[in-house]
Design an enzyme around this catalytic site. Structure first.
Site, PDB file in Angstrom:
ATOM      1  N   SER A 113      28.195  29.205  31.871  1.00 42.10           N
ATOM      2  CA  SER A 113      27.815  27.797  31.900  1.00 42.10           C
ATOM      3  C   SER A 113      26.620  27.504  30.997  1.00 42.10           C
ATOM      4  O   SER A 113      25.800  28.386  30.705  1.00 42.10           O
ATOM      5  CB  SER A 113      27.456  27.387  33.333  1.00 42.10           C
ATOM      6  OG  SER A 113      28.522  27.641  34.207  1.00 42.10           O
TER       7      SER A 113
HETATM    8  N1  SAH Z   1      28.833  32.063  36.926  1.00 46.59           N
HETATM    9  C1  SAH Z   1      29.409  32.532  35.687  1.00 46.59           C
HETATM   10  C2  SAH Z   1      30.295  31.500  35.001  1.00 46.59           C
HETATM   11  C3  SAH Z   1      31.593  31.481  35.640  1.00 46.59           C
HETATM   12  S1  SAH Z   1      32.960  30.681  34.879  1.00 46.59           S
HETATM   13  C4  SAH Z   1      28.354  33.011  34.719  1.00 46.59           C
HETATM   14  O1  SAH Z   1      27.151  32.903  35.025  1.00 46.59           O
HETATM   15  O2  SAH Z   1      28.722  33.556  33.675  1.00 46.59           O
HETATM   16  C5  SAH Z   1      33.978  30.655  36.329  1.00 46.59           C
HETATM   17  C6  SAH Z   1      34.451  31.998  36.812  1.00 46.59           C
HETATM   18  O3  SAH Z   1      35.169  31.793  38.026  1.00 46.59           O
HETATM   19  C7  SAH Z   1      35.422  32.702  35.868  1.00 46.59           C
HETATM   20  O4  SAH Z   1      34.933  33.958  35.543  1.00 46.59           O
HETATM   21  C8  SAH Z   1      36.708  32.784  36.673  1.00 46.59           C
HETATM   22  O5  SAH Z   1      37.459  33.947  36.412  1.00 46.59           O
HETATM   23  C9  SAH Z   1      36.184  32.760  38.093  1.00 46.59           C
HETATM   24  N2  SAH Z   1      37.134  32.393  39.139  1.00 46.59           N
HETATM   25  C10 SAH Z   1      38.100  31.444  39.126  1.00 46.59           C
HETATM   26  N3  SAH Z   1      38.751  31.415  40.313  1.00 46.59           N
HETATM   27  C11 SAH Z   1      38.182  32.370  41.087  1.00 46.59           C
HETATM   28  C12 SAH Z   1      38.410  32.847  42.413  1.00 46.59           C
HETATM   29  N4  SAH Z   1      39.341  32.346  43.212  1.00 46.59           N
HETATM   30  N5  SAH Z   1      37.627  33.838  42.873  1.00 46.59           N
HETATM   31  C13 SAH Z   1      36.661  34.386  42.086  1.00 46.59           C
HETATM   32  N6  SAH Z   1      36.400  33.993  40.832  1.00 46.59           N
HETATM   33  C14 SAH Z   1      37.150  32.999  40.343  1.00 46.59           C
END
Ligand code: SAH
Length: 221
Positions: free
Chosen positions: A64
């Site tokens: 993000s």
């Molecule tokens: N917090 C992260 C950014 C995340 S982007 C950072 O600091 O880099 C959103 C993430 O959510 C992605 O990696 C995606 O794979 C994950 N995601 C999506 N659905 C999910 C689920 N049901 N359980 C766990 N992770 C999930």
């Protein structure tokens, strides 16, 4: 310790993108000044690590925008003693920031490759109070509940019921709610068996997939 060539860029990121936009919690600003964001982004994108935007981290996912990390973290009102759950570990950057501000961080990632990478980086940075797990985060992490704070970093169709159930009394859940066209960042609070929420701002996240998330078909609607 080796000199960090990105220290000046990071200090400027915190001042211009975060402090000047109204996030003033000194503990949060200090955490964002100290976590080396560039190590969480792919090497070919490091020159943009402190820019005012999200970046690709592989598996079709993103880290993000720094301001969004600050805004969401700020909404959790962390004092230092919380048991935190993060859904969507991605690069591990947000988890590293949280680790400076809470007692313990449990974080769940759907893609094993991202979870492995995040675990390795968090270990290298000596973030000992973070545990990374691969799985469907829409189910939460029941074994370590309750959580005083839960942060979802992917767009949910609605607050997943297991996360509301795993929230401690008085706890706060921060998550983007909405679909492909955009989402509203919401803060949910639990008081006993009652839940209330407020809308904070418009945001754009990748989809939360899984049992209580979007599927490949309905995210497109
Ligand atoms: N917090 C992260 C950014 C995340 S982007 C950072 O600091 O880099 C959103 C993430 O959510 C992605 O990696 C995606 O794979 C994950 N995601 C999506 N659905 C999910 C689920 N049901 N359980 C766990 N992770 C999930």
């Amino acid at each position: 310790m080796a000199v960090d060539p990105f220290a000046a860029q990071r200090a400027e990121m915190v001042t211009r993108q975060i402090e000047q936009r109204g996030v003033t919690d000194p503990r949060l600003l200090e955490a964002m000044r100290s976590v080396p964001r560039h190590v969480f982004v792919p090497e070919d994108q490091r020159f943009m690590a402190y820019d005012d935007c999200p970046l690709a981290i592989g598996s079709g996912q993103t880290i993000s925008q720094p301001y969004i990390v600050a805004l969401m973290t700020n909404l959790l009102h962390l004092q230092g003693e919380e048991n935190v759950l993060e859904i969507g570990t991605g690069s591990g950057y947000q988890a590293a920031v949280l680790s400076h501000l809470a007692r313990f961080v449990h974080t769940v990632e759907r893609f094993a490759a991202l979870a492995v990478g995040a675990r390795r980086l968090l270990k290298a940075l000596h973030c000992k109070n973070v545990s990374v797990r691969t799985g469907d985060g829409t189910l939460g992490w029941p074994a370590a509940a309750p959580y005083q704070s839960i942060l979802v970093t992917a767009a949910a169709p609605a607050p997943p019921p297991p996360l509301l159930a795993q929230l401690a009394d008085g706890g706060r859940l921060v998550l983007p709610v909405g679909g492909r066209g955009g989402q509203i960042l919401q803060v949910w609070q639990r008081q006993g068996d009652a839940y209330s929420h407020e809308d904070v701002s418009y945001v754009a996240f990748v989809p939360l997939r899984g049992a209580h998330g979007w599927n490949e078909v309905n995210w497109d609607y």
